[in-house]
Write a protein that holds these residues in place. Sequence first.
Motif, PDB file in Angstrom:
ATOM      1  N   VAL A 193       0.846  -1.214   0.000  1.00 37.44           N
ATOM      2  CA  VAL A 193       0.000   0.000   0.000  1.00 37.44           C
ATOM      3  C   VAL A 193       0.872   1.251   0.000  1.00 37.44           C
ATOM      4  O   VAL A 193       0.520   2.279  -0.580  1.00 37.44           O
ATOM      5  N   ARG A 194       2.035   1.170   0.661  1.00 37.21           N
ATOM      6  CA  ARG A 194       2.934   2.333   0.660  1.00 37.21           C
ATOM      7  C   ARG A 194       3.458   2.636  -0.755  1.00 37.21           C
ATOM      8  O   ARG A 194       3.599   3.804  -1.143  1.00 37.21           O
ATOM      9  N   ALA A 195       3.734   1.595  -1.512  1.00 43.17           N
ATOM     10  CA  ALA A 195       4.166   1.792  -2.897  1.00 43.17           C
ATOM     11  C   ALA A 195       3.051   2.434  -3.706  1.00 43.17           C
ATOM     12  O   ALA A 195       3.283   3.325  -4.538  1.00 43.17           O
ATOM     13  N   VAL A 196       1.807   1.978  -3.452  1.00 41.05           N
ATOM     14  CA  VAL A 196       0.653   2.568  -4.152  1.00 41.05           C
ATOM     15  C   VAL A 196       0.527   4.049  -3.797  1.00 41.05           C
ATOM     16  O   VAL A 196       0.275   4.901  -4.664  1.00 41.05           O
ATOM     17  N   ALA A 197       0.724   4.378  -2.511  1.00 44.42           N
ATOM     18  CA  ALA A 197       0.630   5.776  -2.083  1.00 44.42           C
ATOM     19  C   ALA A 197       1.662   6.643  -2.802  1.00 44.42           C
ATOM     20  O   ALA A 197       1.374   7.769  -3.220  1.00 44.42           O
ATOM     21  N   VAL A 198       2.870   6.132  -2.952  1.00 40.47           N
ATOM     22  CA  VAL A 198       3.920   6.876  -3.657  1.00 40.47           C
ATOM     23  C   VAL A 198       3.514   7.134  -5.106  1.00 40.47           C
ATOM     24  O   VAL A 198       3.634   8.257  -5.627  1.00 40.47           O
ATOM     25  N   LEU A 199       3.038   6.107  -5.779  1.00 43.78           N
ATOM     26  CA  LEU A 199       2.643   6.242  -7.183  1.00 43.78           C
ATOM     27  C   LEU A 199       1.464   7.200  -7.339  1.00 43.78           C
ATOM     28  O   LEU A 199       1.402   7.989  -8.291  1.00 43.78           O
ATOM     29  N   VAL A 200       0.529   7.139  -6.398  1.00 42.31           N
ATOM     30  CA  VAL A 200      -0.664   7.996  -6.477  1.00 42.31           C
ATOM     31  C   VAL A 200      -0.290   9.462  -6.315  1.00 42.31           C
ATOM     32  O   VAL A 200      -0.775  10.340  -7.039  1.00 42.31           O
ATOM     33  N   VAL A 201       0.599   9.759  -5.354  1.00 45.26           N
ATOM     34  CA  VAL A 201       1.012  11.153  -5.135  1.00 45.26           C
ATOM     35  C   VAL A 201       1.718  11.714  -6.372  1.00 45.26           C
ATOM     36  O   VAL A 201       1.645  12.904  -6.669  1.00 45.26           O
ATOM     37  N   ALA A 202       2.394  10.853  -7.108  1.00 45.75           N
ATOM     38  CA  ALA A 202       3.155  11.305  -8.280  1.00 45.75           C
ATOM     39  C   ALA A 202       2.295  11.483  -9.523  1.00 45.75           C
ATOM     40  O   ALA A 202       2.817  11.775 -10.594  1.00 45.75           O
ATOM     41  N   THR A 203       0.975  11.345  -9.402  1.00 39.50           N
ATOM     42  CA  THR A 203       0.094  11.411 -10.580  1.00 39.50           C
ATOM     43  C   THR A 203      -0.894  12.552 -10.450  1.00 39.50           C
ATOM     44  O   THR A 203      -1.656  12.596  -9.493  1.00 39.50           O
ATOM     45  N   PRO A 204      -0.963  13.480 -11.428  1.00 40.11           N
ATOM     46  CA  PRO A 204      -0.034  13.649 -12.549  1.00 40.11           C
ATOM     47  C   PRO A 204       1.131  14.552 -12.153  1.00 40.11           C
ATOM     48  O   PRO A 204       1.111  15.138 -11.090  1.00 40.11           O
ATOM     49  N   ALA A 512       5.561   6.937   1.338  1.00 41.18           N
ATOM     50  CA  ALA A 512       6.507   5.838   1.542  1.00 41.18           C
ATOM     51  C   ALA A 512       6.700   5.540   3.017  1.00 41.18           C
ATOM     52  O   ALA A 512       7.001   4.399   3.405  1.00 41.18           O
ATOM     53  N   SER A 513       6.521   6.561   3.868  1.00 43.77           N
ATOM     54  CA  SER A 513       6.696   6.380   5.316  1.00 43.77           C
ATOM     55  C   SER A 513       5.414   5.928   6.010  1.00 43.77           C
ATOM     56  O   SER A 513       5.427   5.711   7.228  1.00 43.77           O
ATOM     57  N   GLY A 514       4.341   5.820   5.259  1.00 39.90           N
ATOM     58  CA  GLY A 514       3.093   5.350   5.843  1.00 39.90           C
ATOM     59  C   GLY A 514       2.222   6.436   6.442  1.00 39.90           C
ATOM     60  O   GLY A 514       1.203   6.138   7.090  1.00 39.90           O
ATOM     61  N   TYR A 515       2.581   7.699   6.245  1.00 44.78           N
ATOM     62  CA  TYR A 515       1.794   8.796   6.815  1.00 44.78           C
ATOM     63  C   TYR A 515       0.695   9.295   5.886  1.00 44.78           C
ATOM     64  O   TYR A 515      -0.102  10.154   6.268  1.00 44.78           O
ATOM     65  N   LEU A 516       0.671   8.802   4.658  1.00 44.12           N
ATOM     66  CA  LEU A 516      -0.314   9.280   3.682  1.00 44.12           C
ATOM     67  C   LEU A 516      -0.912   8.076   2.969  1.00 44.12           C
ATOM     68  O   LEU A 516      -0.194   7.303   2.326  1.00 44.12           O
ATOM     69  N   ALA A 517      -2.224   7.918   3.100  1.00 44.31           N
ATOM     70  CA  ALA A 517      -2.912   6.825   2.418  1.00 44.31           C
ATOM     71  C   ALA A 517      -3.069   7.141   0.944  1.00 44.31           C
ATOM     72  O   ALA A 517      -2.999   8.306   0.537  1.00 44.31           O
ATOM     73  N   PRO A 518      -3.294   6.122   0.093  1.00 44.10           N
ATOM     74  CA  PRO A 518      -3.425   6.379  -1.344  1.00 44.10           C
ATOM     75  C   PRO A 518      -4.494   7.412  -1.695  1.00 44.10           C
ATOM     76  O   PRO A 518      -4.255   8.278  -2.541  1.00 44.10           O
ATOM     77  N   VAL A 519      -5.685   7.329  -1.072  1.00 37.87           N
ATOM     78  CA  VAL A 519      -6.737   8.300  -1.392  1.00 37.87           C
ATOM     79  C   VAL A 519      -6.305   9.705  -1.003  1.00 37.87           C
ATOM     80  O   VAL A 519      -6.503  10.677  -1.753  1.00 37.87           O
ATOM     81  N   GLN A 520      -5.700   9.841   0.167  1.00 41.68           N
ATOM     82  CA  GLN A 520      -5.207  11.143   0.602  1.00 41.68           C
ATOM     83  C   GLN A 520      -4.108  11.659  -0.335  1.00 41.68           C
ATOM     84  O   GLN A 520      -4.032  12.856  -0.631  1.00 41.68           O
ATOM     85  N   GLY A 521      -3.269  10.758  -0.789  1.00 38.78           N
ATOM     86  CA  GLY A 521      -2.204  11.141  -1.722  1.00 38.78           C
ATOM     87  C   GLY A 521      -2.749  11.685  -3.031  1.00 38.78           C
ATOM     88  O   GLY A 521      -2.231  12.661  -3.584  1.00 38.78           O
ATOM     89  N   ALA A 522      -3.820  11.025  -3.533  1.00 41.69           N
ATOM     90  CA  ALA A 522      -4.424  11.498  -4.783  1.00 41.69           C
ATOM     91  C   ALA A 522      -4.994  12.899  -4.617  1.00 41.69           C
ATOM     92  O   ALA A 522      -4.829  13.766  -5.486  1.00 41.69           O
ATOM     93  N   LEU A 523      -5.668  13.138  -3.512  1.00 44.28           N
ATOM     94  CA  LEU A 523      -6.242  14.463  -3.256  1.00 44.28           C
ATOM     95  C   LEU A 523      -5.138  15.506  -3.075  1.00 44.28           C
ATOM     96  O   LEU A 523      -5.240  16.644  -3.554  1.00 44.28           O
ATOM     97  N   PHE A 524      -4.057  15.115  -2.365  1.00 46.18           N
ATOM     98  CA  PHE A 524      -2.936  16.027  -2.156  1.00 46.18           C
ATOM     99  C   PHE A 524      -2.301  16.426  -3.485  1.00 46.18           C
ATOM    100  O   PHE A 524      -1.972  17.600  -3.711  1.00 46.18           O
ATOM    101  N   GLN A 525      -2.139  15.454  -4.390  1.00 46.03           N
ATOM    102  CA  GLN A 525      -1.543  15.760  -5.687  1.00 46.03           C
ATOM    103  C   GLN A 525      -2.428  16.680  -6.505  1.00 46.03           C
ATOM    104  O   GLN A 525      -1.943  17.559  -7.220  1.00 46.03           O
ATOM    105  N   GLU A 526      -3.733  16.508  -6.404  1.00 44.24           N
ATOM    106  CA  GLU A 526      -4.638  17.379  -7.159  1.00 44.24           C
ATOM    107  C   GLU A 526      -4.543  18.818  -6.659  1.00 44.24           C
ATOM    108  O   GLU A 526      -4.610  19.767  -7.438  1.00 44.24           O
ATOM    109  N   VAL A 527      -4.380  18.993  -5.360  1.00 46.04           N
ATOM    110  CA  VAL A 527      -4.173  20.337  -4.810  1.00 46.04           C
ATOM    111  C   VAL A 527      -2.900  20.956  -5.402  1.00 46.04           C
ATOM    112  O   VAL A 527      -2.862  22.139  -5.764  1.00 46.04           O
ATOM    113  N   ILE A 528      -1.851  20.139  -5.514  1.00 45.50           N
ATOM    114  CA  ILE A 528      -0.593  20.625  -6.109  1.00 45.50           C
ATOM    115  C   ILE A 528      -0.833  21.067  -7.556  1.00 45.50           C
ATOM    116  O   ILE A 528      -0.367  22.135  -7.980  1.00 45.50           O
TER     117      ILE A 528
END
Length: 549
Positions: A193-204, A512-528
């Motif tokens: 799941v941590r790998a998924v979170a990393v990939l999600v934050v990096a998109t797009p 990667a450190s487990g502090y951000l779930a995939p769904v949260q990562g996707a939302l964070f990236q969209e804010v960026i």
Amino acid sequence: MGLDIVALLSMGSAFAVGGYLAAGVVALMYSGGQYLESLGEGRARHEMTALLSRAPHQAIRRRGEQLQEVPADAIEVGDIIVVRWGDLVPVDGIIYEEVATLDESALTGEPLPAARKKGDAVMSGAANAGDLFSMVAMKPASESTYAGILRLVEVAQRSEAPMARLADRYAAFFLIITVVLAFAAWLLSGDPVRAVAVLVVATPCSLILAVPIAWAAGISRAEQIGLLVKGARVLEALVNIHTLVIDKTGTLTEGTPTLHAIDSALPENELLRLVASLDQATSHVAAKALVEAAKARNLKLVHPTNVTETPGEGIAGEVDGRPVAIGAIAYIASRFGMTINHDDRPGTIAAAVAVDGAFAGVLLFSDKLRDGSDRILAGFKRLGVARMILATGDRSDVARLISSGLPFDEVRSELSAEQKIDIVKAEKAGGPVMMIGDGINDAPALAAADIGLAMGAHGSSRAAEPADAVLLVERLDRVLQGIEISRGCRRIAIQSVLAGIGLSIVGMTAGASGYLAPVQGALFQEVIDVAVILNALRALKISPAEQAD
């Protein structure tokens, strides 16, 4: 490649670990990011799109007493066109009878309506902001100013800045970092799941979003001030101009003669009144200068009679019953069998006048330097242009007179078109060269320069075609503003890229450190993504400081 593969990996990996909601959010956010990008580019290209959408398609042609509505493409040179209030001028031409009030803001960026009188040139694409007027077509629609502008706009919309292409390469590099970090997080933690979170934050990747929008906004901003560039490559190249090569006539100077002095055997105002009255009957550029000079002195002009004109030589007629003639010194001397002794003055052209069959005086004309030229050239120096060269086909004495007191590093005169090309090519060894000109003889040098800029408002359309940019308003300070816009765009694009990548790396590290779930990562990236797009659009509001008073 970079964007789509990261998106595919993030959605695919989310599905693989059962994170269907995260995969759905990524898909929604990814498509949302693309939509925001399209909105941003559309906003940035608003002025250029407006130019394309308002192209004149119809015209009112007058044949005898009949008015016919015809397609603009059907207009031929010599046709008389009637332009109603609110209509666009369909082709380039000259005012036929009435005074016209034109809104040229879409072409030149000048907000105030321009008054044009009989015989004045009008550009296609200007809007009639006053009463109905008629004009004579001087060019077909396909060769008119507006058609040339549209061709330039279409090229600009298809272009991509070198910085944007560099961003594409960086995206592939960013993809490698993303994949490595994702697998490292998985291997070290044992939690996919941590790998998924990393990939999600990096998109797009905000790198791809920010750069093209910033340069598209800059192109649009430059068009607002009357500087039309053919694409982002040209705008970006303005940042690093090393050498400026500039033509004289119609570029550094106004390109039209003005009355410089009068050597008169008659009272000066009476001589001017007589020749200005006669010159009302001709369209010669010097005649216009005489009429304007007489009106400036509040002289009462009368209608001339029995007028005969020898093109390129002179004109003769009667004013208040008195025979009057004006023309080249050789023309007047031979016509009346007289000897005229006159000493040339540097930078002037002389015309002789005969009244009642006798020599009456000499009028001297000169081409006036554009207002603020010294401040504008000093502005180029302040913006980092290392060398400035005046390159003209005019006589050396005229070039020396015009350039006196101006900060030129070199003055070259009596040049052919081929010699101007040689100068441009030689200067390229020192760095990027910008050539500014307006005549047909400048076109080859404009094409040879790193940036060729044509004075397009009243210059030759043949010079505008090979140019990289066209100045639609007769103000050289707009070139300085264009350089500032270019630098502002570059600064904003770099800010957006660094901020976007920096925040993405922070988010990826948190994932990667487990502090951000995939769904949260996707939302964070969209804010960026939203943040970098809004920041890139700041290029629409760049306010250049460099301008002439």
